[in-house]
Design a protein around this motif. Structure first.
Motif, PDB file in Angstrom:
ATOM      1  N   THR A  20      -7.679   1.954   3.287  1.00  0.00           N
ATOM      2  CA  THR A  20      -7.722   0.530   2.914  1.00  0.00           C
ATOM      3  C   THR A  20      -9.152   0.002   2.847  1.00  0.00           C
ATOM      4  O   THR A  20      -9.382  -1.049   2.245  1.00  0.00           O
ATOM      5  CB  THR A  20      -6.896  -0.319   3.890  1.00  0.00           C
ATOM      6  N   THR A  21     -10.112   0.701   3.453  1.00  0.00           N
ATOM      7  CA  THR A  21     -11.507   0.286   3.272  1.00  0.00           C
ATOM      8  C   THR A  21     -11.912   0.476   1.810  1.00  0.00           C
ATOM      9  O   THR A  21     -12.534  -0.400   1.203  1.00  0.00           O
ATOM     10  CB  THR A  21     -12.444   1.094   4.187  1.00  0.00           C
ATOM     11  N   PHE A  22     -11.532   1.608   1.239  1.00  0.00           N
ATOM     12  CA  PHE A  22     -11.821   1.869  -0.172  1.00  0.00           C
ATOM     13  C   PHE A  22     -11.001   0.941  -1.073  1.00  0.00           C
ATOM     14  O   PHE A  22     -11.501   0.437  -2.083  1.00  0.00           O
ATOM     15  CB  PHE A  22     -11.524   3.331  -0.511  1.00  0.00           C
ATOM     16  N   LEU A  23      -9.754   0.716  -0.693  1.00  0.00           N
ATOM     17  CA  LEU A  23      -8.882  -0.157  -1.470  1.00  0.00           C
ATOM     18  C   LEU A  23      -9.423  -1.584  -1.502  1.00  0.00           C
ATOM     19  O   LEU A  23      -9.473  -2.223  -2.561  1.00  0.00           O
ATOM     20  CB  LEU A  23      -7.472  -0.135  -0.876  1.00  0.00           C
ATOM     21  N   THR A  24      -9.836  -2.077  -0.344  1.00  0.00           N
ATOM     22  CA  THR A  24     -10.392  -3.434  -0.286  1.00  0.00           C
ATOM     23  C   THR A  24     -11.619  -3.551  -1.172  1.00  0.00           C
ATOM     24  O   THR A  24     -11.783  -4.537  -1.904  1.00  0.00           O
ATOM     25  CB  THR A  24     -10.751  -3.794   1.167  1.00  0.00           C
ATOM     26  N   ARG A  25     -12.481  -2.551  -1.109  1.00  0.00           N
ATOM     27  CA  ARG A  25     -13.699  -2.560  -1.918  1.00  0.00           C
ATOM     28  C   ARG A  25     -13.369  -2.587  -3.414  1.00  0.00           C
ATOM     29  O   ARG A  25     -13.983  -3.330  -4.181  1.00  0.00           O
ATOM     30  CB  ARG A  25     -14.544  -1.330  -1.579  1.00  0.00           C
ATOM     31  N   LEU A  26     -12.382  -1.804  -3.834  1.00  0.00           N
ATOM     32  CA  LEU A  26     -11.994  -1.780  -5.244  1.00  0.00           C
ATOM     33  C   LEU A  26     -11.411  -3.112  -5.692  1.00  0.00           C
ATOM     34  O   LEU A  26     -11.690  -3.583  -6.808  1.00  0.00           O
ATOM     35  CB  LEU A  26     -10.972  -0.666  -5.484  1.00  0.00           C
ATOM     36  N   ILE A  28     -12.092  -6.086  -4.443  1.00  0.00           N
ATOM     37  CA  ILE A  28     -13.203  -7.035  -4.514  1.00  0.00           C
ATOM     38  C   ILE A  28     -14.013  -6.792  -5.783  1.00  0.00           C
ATOM     39  O   ILE A  28     -14.389  -7.728  -6.505  1.00  0.00           O
ATOM     40  CB  ILE A  28     -14.112  -6.918  -3.276  1.00  0.00           C
ATOM     41  N   LYS A  29     -14.294  -5.529  -6.100  1.00  0.00           N
ATOM     42  CA  LYS A  29     -15.062  -5.204  -7.305  1.00  0.00           C
ATOM     43  C   LYS A  29     -14.314  -5.619  -8.564  1.00  0.00           C
ATOM     44  O   LYS A  29     -14.934  -5.933  -9.587  1.00  0.00           O
ATOM     45  CB  LYS A  29     -15.373  -3.712  -7.355  1.00  0.00           C
ATOM     46  N   ALA A  30     -12.980  -5.628  -8.508  1.00  0.00           N
ATOM     47  CA  ALA A  30     -12.180  -6.057  -9.656  1.00  0.00           C
ATOM     48  C   ALA A  30     -12.153  -7.564  -9.807  1.00  0.00           C
ATOM     49  O   ALA A  30     -11.577  -8.083 -10.759  1.00  0.00           O
ATOM     50  CB  ALA A  30     -10.760  -5.514  -9.525  1.00  0.00           C
ATOM     51  N   GLY A  31     -12.785  -8.273  -8.876  1.00  0.00           N
ATOM     52  CA  GLY A  31     -12.872  -9.727  -8.972  1.00  0.00           C
ATOM     53  C   GLY A  31     -11.858 -10.481  -8.156  1.00  0.00           C
ATOM     54  O   GLY A  31     -11.778 -11.715  -8.236  1.00  0.00           O
ATOM     55  N   ALA A  32     -11.061  -9.777  -7.346  1.00  0.00           N
ATOM     56  CA  ALA A  32     -10.046 -10.439  -6.540  1.00  0.00           C
ATOM     57  C   ALA A  32     -10.646 -11.008  -5.254  1.00  0.00           C
ATOM     58  O   ALA A  32     -11.685 -10.545  -4.769  1.00  0.00           O
ATOM     59  CB  ALA A  32      -8.924  -9.460  -6.192  1.00  0.00           C
ATOM     60  N   GLU A  33      -9.969 -12.005  -4.709  1.00  0.00           N
ATOM     61  CA  GLU A  33     -10.276 -12.494  -3.363  1.00  0.00           C
ATOM     62  C   GLU A  33      -9.240 -11.895  -2.430  1.00  0.00           C
ATOM     63  O   GLU A  33      -8.035 -12.006  -2.684  1.00  0.00           O
ATOM     64  CB  GLU A  33     -10.231 -14.018  -3.296  1.00  0.00           C
ATOM     65  N   VAL A  34      -9.690 -11.259  -1.365  1.00  0.00           N
ATOM     66  CA  VAL A  34      -8.789 -10.498  -0.504  1.00  0.00           C
ATOM     67  C   VAL A  34      -8.818 -11.058   0.911  1.00  0.00           C
ATOM     68  O   VAL A  34      -9.887 -11.229   1.502  1.00  0.00           O
ATOM     69  CB  VAL A  34      -9.178  -9.002  -0.472  1.00  0.00           C
ATOM     70  N   ARG A  35      -7.639 -11.331   1.448  1.00  0.00           N
ATOM     71  CA  ARG A  35      -7.493 -11.659   2.859  1.00  0.00           C
ATOM     72  C   ARG A  35      -6.550 -10.625   3.464  1.00  0.00           C
ATOM     73  O   ARG A  35      -5.604 -10.166   2.814  1.00  0.00           O
ATOM     74  CB  ARG A  35      -6.963 -13.076   3.039  1.00  0.00           C
ATOM     75  N   ILE A  36      -6.818 -10.270   4.712  1.00  0.00           N
ATOM     76  CA  ILE A  36      -6.136  -9.122   5.316  1.00  0.00           C
ATOM     77  C   ILE A  36      -5.413  -9.531   6.592  1.00  0.00           C
ATOM     78  O   ILE A  36      -5.960 -10.227   7.450  1.00  0.00           O
ATOM     79  CB  ILE A  36      -7.147  -7.996   5.621  1.00  0.00           C
ATOM     80  N   VAL A  37      -4.159  -9.063   6.688  1.00  0.00           N
ATOM     81  CA  VAL A  37      -3.366  -9.193   7.911  1.00  0.00           C
ATOM     82  C   VAL A  37      -3.003  -7.780   8.360  1.00  0.00           C
ATOM     83  O   VAL A  37      -2.490  -6.980   7.566  1.00  0.00           O
ATOM     84  CB  VAL A  37      -2.084 -10.010   7.676  1.00  0.00           C
ATOM     85  N   THR A  50     -14.833  -3.631  10.025  1.00  0.00           N
ATOM     86  CA  THR A  50     -15.181  -3.051   8.721  1.00  0.00           C
ATOM     87  C   THR A  50     -14.474  -3.795   7.599  1.00  0.00           C
ATOM     88  O   THR A  50     -15.079  -4.158   6.583  1.00  0.00           O
ATOM     89  CB  THR A  50     -14.787  -1.566   8.679  1.00  0.00           C
ATOM     90  N   LEU A  51     -13.190  -4.054   7.783  1.00  0.00           N
ATOM     91  CA  LEU A  51     -12.417  -4.731   6.749  1.00  0.00           C
ATOM     92  C   LEU A  51     -12.850  -6.186   6.578  1.00  0.00           C
ATOM     93  O   LEU A  51     -12.862  -6.712   5.462  1.00  0.00           O
ATOM     94  CB  LEU A  51     -10.931  -4.661   7.086  1.00  0.00           C
ATOM     95  N   ALA A  52     -13.214  -6.837   7.673  1.00  0.00           N
ATOM     96  CA  ALA A  52     -13.702  -8.215   7.582  1.00  0.00           C
ATOM     97  C   ALA A  52     -15.016  -8.266   6.805  1.00  0.00           C
ATOM     98  O   ALA A  52     -15.258  -9.174   6.008  1.00  0.00           O
ATOM     99  CB  ALA A  52     -13.884  -8.802   8.982  1.00  0.00           C
ATOM    100  N   THR A  53     -15.866  -7.271   7.026  1.00  0.00           N
ATOM    101  CA  THR A  53     -17.138  -7.217   6.314  1.00  0.00           C
ATOM    102  C   THR A  53     -16.909  -6.998   4.823  1.00  0.00           C
ATOM    103  O   THR A  53     -17.536  -7.650   3.981  1.00  0.00           O
ATOM    104  CB  THR A  53     -18.020  -6.089   6.875  1.00  0.00           C
ATOM    105  N   LEU A  54     -16.008  -6.097   4.488  1.00  0.00           N
ATOM    106  CA  LEU A  54     -15.734  -5.796   3.075  1.00  0.00           C
ATOM    107  C   LEU A  54     -15.044  -6.950   2.366  1.00  0.00           C
ATOM    108  O   LEU A  54     -15.349  -7.250   1.208  1.00  0.00           O
ATOM    109  CB  LEU A  54     -14.875  -4.533   2.974  1.00  0.00           C
TER     110      LEU A  54
END
Length: 401
Positions: A20-26, A28-37, A50-54
């Motif tokens: 999910t670190t790689f998934l989150t990065r992808l 974000i790069k695609a232009g999405a805003e991501v919040r994680i639970v 790590t996920l909060a930083t990404l």
């Protein structure tokens, strides 16, 4: 397809959580805003820091959080309403069972049960768990609920076995989200032709006849149509606006004649045509090859009428829905209706320079949508992005009948 989308990513406690670190990065790069639970057990496999930083957002794990002696709560309803889509990856056998039965014992499940947006889930577990009847029942129930499964793949598993149950790779998950979202869009498969901005009619090598149009309205219409899945051809006069979207092809032109030629070349296969450009009504009869010298007290220019682009296009329509624009300063509705009839349009968008905050250059506009059946709908002063969506909704209501 993911640009500007708000994605609520749910992470559960399986070894595939590290992906999910790689998934989150992808995302974000695609232009999405991501919040994680995350579930509590997910934190054993991937670091919340790590996920909060990404993601650039705090990662949430519980209903209640305490900071500096203050107690606050994470509103699961608010989170669920915020999201344009929810993705649960990895979705373990335990979480799939809870989703199917409605068991609500953590923040992630509360968000899932509150979600009104599309929900996607990517199963991840060992092969025997993946094939177990209870897991298959959970998967069938979730798809019956309208949730979308991103199927697990075959490969080496954490147990050392080879088989089905491996979570789809982050790139595959992103591709699946994009394709699923595209398939849901109302104008997928449609071609929209839009003209935007001013035209500049040269007097000599350094001077021209033009107007104050910024092109913002036309570009917002293009973005809105692309966000609905349409393939957009945007023919723009001189403008500082940019159209950075894979479904938008922007053709830059200068004069009215250039704009007409470009629009005609894409008109035949268009489904919807919107003439939002502020085309110069006249052009110099002759363009001087050298700069005109300032020698006399007065200067006379002979002007000839430019072609009426939207009228020319509408006269040859074969099923296209053609919309014009009318910018008026007096007798607004009367003049707009006369243009609608004379130019053989299906609808016309009226805006007035007398409305404070509307018109050229600004970020807001106030319009009325008038169709050929004399229907009229007036809107309040809004951002041009919102106005564009209002216009598309009015068009869609008429072409979908």
């Amino acid at each position: 397809m993911l640009a500007s989308k708000r994605i609520l990513l749910g992470i559960t406690g399986g070894i595939a959580a590290y992906k999910t670190t790689f998934l989150t990065r992808l995302l974000i790069k695609a232009g999405a805003e991501v919040r994680i639970v995350m579930t509590e057990s997910a934190g054993h496999f991937v670091s919340p820091l790590t996920l909060a930083t990404l993601s650039r957002h705090e990662v949430l794990t519980d209903f209640v959080r305490e900071e500096d002696g203050a107690t606050d709560w994470n509103n699961h309803v608010e989170l669920a309403l915020w999201a344009d889509l929810m993705l649960i990856a990895p979705a373990t056998a335990n979480t799939l069972s809870k989703m199917a039965s409605g068991t609500c014992d953590n923040l992630l499940m509360a968000c899932y049960l509150s979600a009104k947006c599309p929900v996607f889930f990517a199963p991840a577990m060992d092969l025997d768990m993946y094939k177990h009847p209870t897991t298959r029942t959970s998967l069938e129930k979730l798809e019956a609920f309208g949730n979308t499964m991103i199927p697990a793949t075959s490969g080496e598993l954490a147990s050392g076995l080879e088989g089905e149950g491996r979570m789809a790779e982050p790139e595959e998950i992103v591709r699946h989200l994009e394709e699923s979202l595209l398939a849901r869009l109302p104008w997928r498969g449609k071609h929209v032709l839009i003209t935007a901005g001013p035209t500049f009619e040269p007097i000599d090598p350094v001077r021209f006849i033009g107007n104050h149009s910024s092109g913002k309205m036309g570009f917002e219409l293009a973005r809105a149509a692309a966000s609905w899945g349409a393939r957009v051809t945007l023919v723009s006069g001189p403008s500082q606006e940019q159209a950075n979207h894979p479904l938008i092809t922007c053709l830059r032109v200068q004069t009215a004649s250039d704009m007409l030629e470009a629009a005609q070349s894409h008109f035949s296969d268009a489904d919807v045509v919107i003439g939002a450009a502020a085309v110069s009504d006249y052009r110099p009869a002759e363009t001087q090859e050298q700069k005109i010298k300032k020698t006399a007290e007065t200067l006379r220019l002979d002007l000839v009428k430019n072609p009426d682009i939207i009228q020319t296009l509408a006269s040859g329509k074969q099923g296209q829905f053609v919309v014009g624009f009318a910018l008026e300063t007096e007798n607004e509705e009367e003049n707009a209706r006369e243009k609608l009839r004379r130019k053989q349009l299906d609808a016309i968008v009226l805006n007035s320079l007398r409305d404070p905050g509307a018109g050229f250059g600004g970020d807001r506009n106030k319009v009325s949508f008038i169709d050929k059946n004399s229907g009229i709908k007036s809107f309040e002063l809004k951002s041009k992005a919102d106005v564009a969506r209002d216009i598309l909704r009015e068009i869609d209501a008429r072409i979908s009948k």
